[in-house]
Design a protein around this motif. Structure first.
Motif, PDB file in Angstrom:
ATOM      1  N   GLU A  72       0.843  -1.185   0.000  1.00  0.00           N
ATOM      2  CA  GLU A  72       0.000   0.000   0.000  1.00  0.00           C
ATOM      3  C   GLU A  72       0.885   1.244   0.000  1.00  0.00           C
ATOM      4  O   GLU A  72       2.083   1.172   0.289  1.00  0.00           O
ATOM      5  CB  GLU A  72      -0.900   0.009   1.238  1.00  0.00           C
ATOM      6  CG  GLU A  72      -1.872  -1.160   1.291  1.00  0.00           C
ATOM      7  CD  GLU A  72      -2.592  -1.222   2.616  1.00  0.00           C
ATOM      8  OE1 GLU A  72      -3.829  -1.319   2.604  1.00  0.00           O
ATOM      9  OE2 GLU A  72      -1.913  -1.176   3.663  1.00  0.00           O
ATOM     10  N   CYS A 132      -9.788  10.934  -5.071  1.00  0.00           N
ATOM     11  CA  CYS A 132     -10.390   9.673  -4.647  1.00  0.00           C
ATOM     12  C   CYS A 132     -11.789   9.953  -4.112  1.00  0.00           C
ATOM     13  O   CYS A 132     -12.016  10.957  -3.409  1.00  0.00           O
ATOM     14  CB  CYS A 132      -9.525   9.035  -3.566  1.00  0.00           C
ATOM     15  SG  CYS A 132     -10.126   7.440  -2.994  1.00  0.00           S
ATOM     16  N   LEU A 180     -12.906   6.362   0.863  1.00  0.00           N
ATOM     17  CA  LEU A 180     -12.146   6.780   2.045  1.00  0.00           C
ATOM     18  C   LEU A 180     -12.949   6.631   3.332  1.00  0.00           C
ATOM     19  O   LEU A 180     -12.452   6.997   4.411  1.00  0.00           O
ATOM     20  CB  LEU A 180     -11.688   8.230   1.877  1.00  0.00           C
ATOM     21  CG  LEU A 180     -10.773   8.499   0.679  1.00  0.00           C
ATOM     22  CD1 LEU A 180     -10.505   9.994   0.536  1.00  0.00           C
ATOM     23  CD2 LEU A 180      -9.459   7.743   0.806  1.00  0.00           C
ATOM     24  N   PHE A 211      -3.965   8.049   5.233  1.00  0.00           N
ATOM     25  CA  PHE A 211      -4.534   6.804   4.730  1.00  0.00           C
ATOM     26  C   PHE A 211      -3.427   5.928   4.157  1.00  0.00           C
ATOM     27  O   PHE A 211      -2.346   6.408   3.794  1.00  0.00           O
ATOM     28  CB  PHE A 211      -5.557   7.083   3.623  1.00  0.00           C
ATOM     29  CG  PHE A 211      -6.768   7.843   4.068  1.00  0.00           C
ATOM     30  CD1 PHE A 211      -7.892   7.168   4.517  1.00  0.00           C
ATOM     31  CD2 PHE A 211      -6.782   9.235   4.027  1.00  0.00           C
ATOM     32  CE1 PHE A 211      -9.023   7.878   4.914  1.00  0.00           C
ATOM     33  CE2 PHE A 211      -7.895   9.938   4.422  1.00  0.00           C
ATOM     34  CZ  PHE A 211      -9.019   9.263   4.873  1.00  0.00           C
ATOM     35  N   LEU A 243      -3.276   3.571   0.874  1.00  0.00           N
ATOM     36  CA  LEU A 243      -4.045   3.359  -0.354  1.00  0.00           C
ATOM     37  C   LEU A 243      -3.618   2.079  -1.056  1.00  0.00           C
ATOM     38  O   LEU A 243      -2.423   1.796  -1.201  1.00  0.00           O
ATOM     39  CB  LEU A 243      -3.867   4.533  -1.310  1.00  0.00           C
ATOM     40  CG  LEU A 243      -4.211   5.929  -0.787  1.00  0.00           C
ATOM     41  CD1 LEU A 243      -4.023   6.956  -1.896  1.00  0.00           C
ATOM     42  CD2 LEU A 243      -5.623   5.977  -0.235  1.00  0.00           C
ATOM     43  N   VAL A 275      -7.321   4.540  -7.385  1.00  0.00           N
ATOM     44  CA  VAL A 275      -7.326   4.026  -6.016  1.00  0.00           C
ATOM     45  C   VAL A 275      -8.374   2.929  -5.926  1.00  0.00           C
ATOM     46  O   VAL A 275      -9.564   3.162  -6.205  1.00  0.00           O
ATOM     47  CB  VAL A 275      -7.613   5.154  -5.011  1.00  0.00           C
ATOM     48  CG1 VAL A 275      -7.692   4.584  -3.599  1.00  0.00           C
ATOM     49  CG2 VAL A 275      -6.539   6.232  -5.098  1.00  0.00           C
ATOM     50  N   ALA A 292      -8.879   1.971   0.412  1.00  0.00           N
ATOM     51  CA  ALA A 292      -8.145   2.810   1.359  1.00  0.00           C
ATOM     52  C   ALA A 292      -8.500   2.400   2.781  1.00  0.00           C
ATOM     53  O   ALA A 292      -9.615   1.954   3.063  1.00  0.00           O
ATOM     54  CB  ALA A 292      -8.479   4.282   1.130  1.00  0.00           C
TER      55      ALA A 292
END
Length: 705
Positions: A628, A654, A659, A669, A671, A685, A688
């Motif tokens: 990630e 995003c 999120l 975050f 991702l 993305v 997340a």
């Protein structure tokens, strides 16, 4: 020649042999019935057809009396068709064209037949007509006559005909070839390209390669568009299809930098070989103009890989303030902007510092050798001298021409270390102290400093299996601040001096209003994003104007003449004024040349801006399957949020749903990335997860005491 042969008929009547055009070829037929303008014909392929007499070719005959069976008619048609073919094969239409040149501009088939036959009958007239119809490059059939094209028209038509023939050859060969290459790439099952290419006609192969290279340089090339559309018919749309095909074919290496093609910029230094004579001449003039260097211990500060060193300084501190002297490399010593080398350097416009290698604006023998401020070497320079008071305000400034010998080429790392442990030399220590005062004064006037550490991109391996690595090198903030503040001092001082002396220079202008609360040094991703949104890009103009984010009333770049065209031109303006009392170019002349220079700077600048992003995306694609990426939310835009990828210094939009709902700037975050396409500059993305608790929202802009 004016009397027609008895076999030639004026009016087609039953029993008469005639010809008409069909499928771009003459066809022979027998008139069975004639009623006014309408005719019923029997053709050689045993078909009846009806035609108006206006459709007939202007030679009719012979005519046969009496009744004929269909077999007898066919026999007559075969006899005359064969005779006419044999006679036509014996006619040289190009020789006929040569004979007709200067004699007539148009004439009947009878007249032309008289050039090749004695008292030509209808078969010989028809044979001549058939021969002339076959060479549209030289004759145009305008019933009932043939027009004779002049020589220039013939040349053009022959060229067009040859181009059409080549185009047909290329399309026939290339259509299937390109489809094979594309399907192999799209499916991941590469074809035997060498075997496919070996089956291409050599001429077609050359044309196909030229086509792809032309499209790499200009995807919108209108001259190539018709051929390209024919070749790619049936293939799906893709913005970089020519690049993919060229790579699959092996015309270009994997990860080819097509941005260089679009900018017309040749990487490396091989290009300079074409200017060997001019380079040698400059080296000779350099030696002839050599002078004794000044006894000042200048030092330069750059990264350890820098070879084109174009600035060095010496700073002395006293109770009254500072004395600063800066030496700028002076490649304009004998430079000819209008010569072949000068024009090519102007076209290159800037050096490029890319992960795959450095390409210098100037030939390396000049930019990294002859004119570079290498330690221990005598070099021509533009010297900038300042006197500053104890508060860091300039009380006196003047430029002059001289020769220097730089004492040392220092590195950022080494200078940072000596500043930290207190072992820096007097000049470096004084420069650092002065730079701190200069930055504080600029910030007090409203300057905005974005301190965003750019990651280092490292490439390893051959192009086919290259590996990308992203590393964050040790920062050298104090050393870099020292150099950058002295450069800003130089460029702002030169702008003010030029305005006072009527010397036209190119300036970077950012004439915008920035709230004073936005001034300062920004390092937090959220703060940087908010500040940058308030800034407009600077433009290049001849008029001096305010550069808001630098807190400069005017800013004329001159400190990098080995690397940037703007600085080289500005240096030449100043040098000419100091040497002769007048700049090389007047203001109007500089204004007239500005669009061309701006276009080149923009084209080359795009390579520098976008190519590193390609490698970052390639790195993301390689890494996204197994890890990630850390990100910080920098802006809430309603249904979407803007995040900054910490490691790569890239932004991504995003959806808030991905999120987890509401987003607060500063929220962190991890991702998970989905599709990443370096060629189309896209990544998505996929998922997340929040890294920590949401931060408390703070006031913006921060309150200033």
């Amino acid at each position: 020649m004016t009397t027609k042969h008895p076999s030639i008929q004026t009016v087609p009547t039953p029993g008469c042999i005639v010809e008409f055009m069909q499928g771009n070829e003459p066809h022979i037929a027998w008139v069975e019935e004639a009623s006014g303008d309408k005719l019923r014909l029997y053709t050689l392929n045993k078909r009846e057809t009806k035609l108006p007499s206006s459709r007939l070719l202007p030679w009719a005959g012979p005519r046969f009396e009496g009744k004929f069976t269909r077999e007898a008619i066919l026999e007559k048609l075969r006899e005359h068709a064969k005779l006419r073919e044999e006679l036509a094969s014996g006619v040289d239409p190009l020789e006929i064209w040569e004979l007709a040149q200067g004699e007539v501009t148009q004439a009947s088939a009878v007249w032309f037949a008289g050039l090749a036959f004695e008292d030509p009958d209808v078969d010989r007239v028809a044979a001549m007509g058939r021969a002339l119809l076959g060479v549209k490059t030289h004759f145009k059939f305008q019933p009932p006559n043939f027009e004779v094209h002049p020589a220039e028209v013939v040349e053009r038509r022959i060229a067009e005909q040859e181009a059409a023939r080549e185009r047909e050859l290329v399309v026939d060969a290339g259509h299937e070839f390109f489809h094979e290459l594309w399907t192999g790439w799209a499916s991941g099952r590469r074809k035997d390209v060498a075997k496919l290419a070996s089956q291409l006609d050599p001429v077609a192969a050359v044309k196909l390669e030229a086509l792809l290279r032309g499209l790499l340089a200009d995807a919108e090339n209108q001259e190539l568009a018709p051929l390209w559309q024919s070749l790619r018919k049936g293939l799906p749309e893709h913005p970089h299809q020519p690049l993919i095909l060229a790579t699959e074919w092996g015309i270009v290496a994997p990860h080819h930098n097509y941005l260089l093609d679009q900018a017309g910029y040749e990487p490396g230094d091989a290009w300079s070989a074409a200017f060997e004579g001019e380079i040698a001449s400059l080296e000779k003039e350099f030696q002839a103009k050599r002078a004794e260097p000044e006894p000042v211990e200048y030092v330069s500060v750059d990264s350890p890989t820098t070879r084109d060193i174009d600035d060095a300084f010496h700073v002395e501190k006293s109770p009254e303030g500072w004395r600063v002297s800066m030496a700028l490399a002076r490649p304009t010593l004998s430079w000819d902007f209008e010569g072949g080398l000068g024009r090519e350097v102007s076209r290159r416009a800037s050096s490029l510092y890319l992960p795959e290698g450095v390409s210098h604006m100037m030939p390396e023998r000049l930019g990294c050798g002859l004119y570079s401020l290498n330690a221990g070497e005598d070099r021509p320079a533009l010297i900038l001298d300042w006197t500053l008071d104890a508060s860091g305000s300039v009380t006196d400034f003047s430029p002059r021409l001289a020769w220097v010998r730089v004492a040392a080429n220092l590195t950022y790392e080494g200078v940072e270390r000596t500043l930290t442990d207190g072992s820096a030399g007097a000049s470096v220590s004084a420069a650092h102290e002065l730079a701190g005062m200069l930055r504080a004064a600029r910030i007090d006037r409203g300057a905005v400093v974005i301190d965003r550490p750019e990651p280092k991109i490292r490439l390893e391996g051959a192009p086919a299996d290259i590996r990308v690595d992203i590393v964050h090198l040790e920062e050298h903030p104090e050393a870099q601040m020292t150099v950058s503040e002295l450069m800003i001092l130089a460029n702002t001082s030169m702008a003010a001096w030029a305005a006072q002396h009527g010397v036209a220079l190119m300036h970077r202008v950012q004439d915008i209003s920035i709230p004073h609360s936005y001034s300062g040094v920004w390092t937090d991703p959220v703060d940087m994003h908010r500040v940058v949104k308030q800034l407009a890009g600077a433009t290049m103009e001849v008029r001096p104007g305010r550069h808001a984010s630098l807190a400069a009333e005017a800013y004329a770049p001159i400190t990098s003449p080995l690397r940037r065209l703007t600085d080289l031109v500005n240096l030449s303006q100043v040098e000419s004024y100091l040497a002769s009392g007048a700049p090389r170019l007047s203001r109007d002349e500089l204004v007239a040349r500005m669009p061309g220079m701006a276009a080149r700077l923009d084209a080359v600048g795009q390579v520098q801006r976008f190519r590193p992003r390609y490698w970052k995306l390639l790195y993301m694609r390689e890494q996204s399957r197994q890890r990630e990426f850390e990100a910080v939310a920098v802006e809430d835009c309603g249904p979407v949020a803007v995040l900054s990828l910490v490691e790569l210094q890239m932004y991504v939009r995003c959806g808030r749903d991905t999120l987890g709902g509401s987003v607060t700037p500063g929220q962190k975050f991890w991702l998970k990335l989905g599709k990443v396409d370096p060629l189309t500059n896209e990544f998505r993305v996929l998922g997340a997860r929040e890294a920590e608790e949401k931060p408390e929202p703070g006031d913006w802009p921060p309150q200033v005491d």
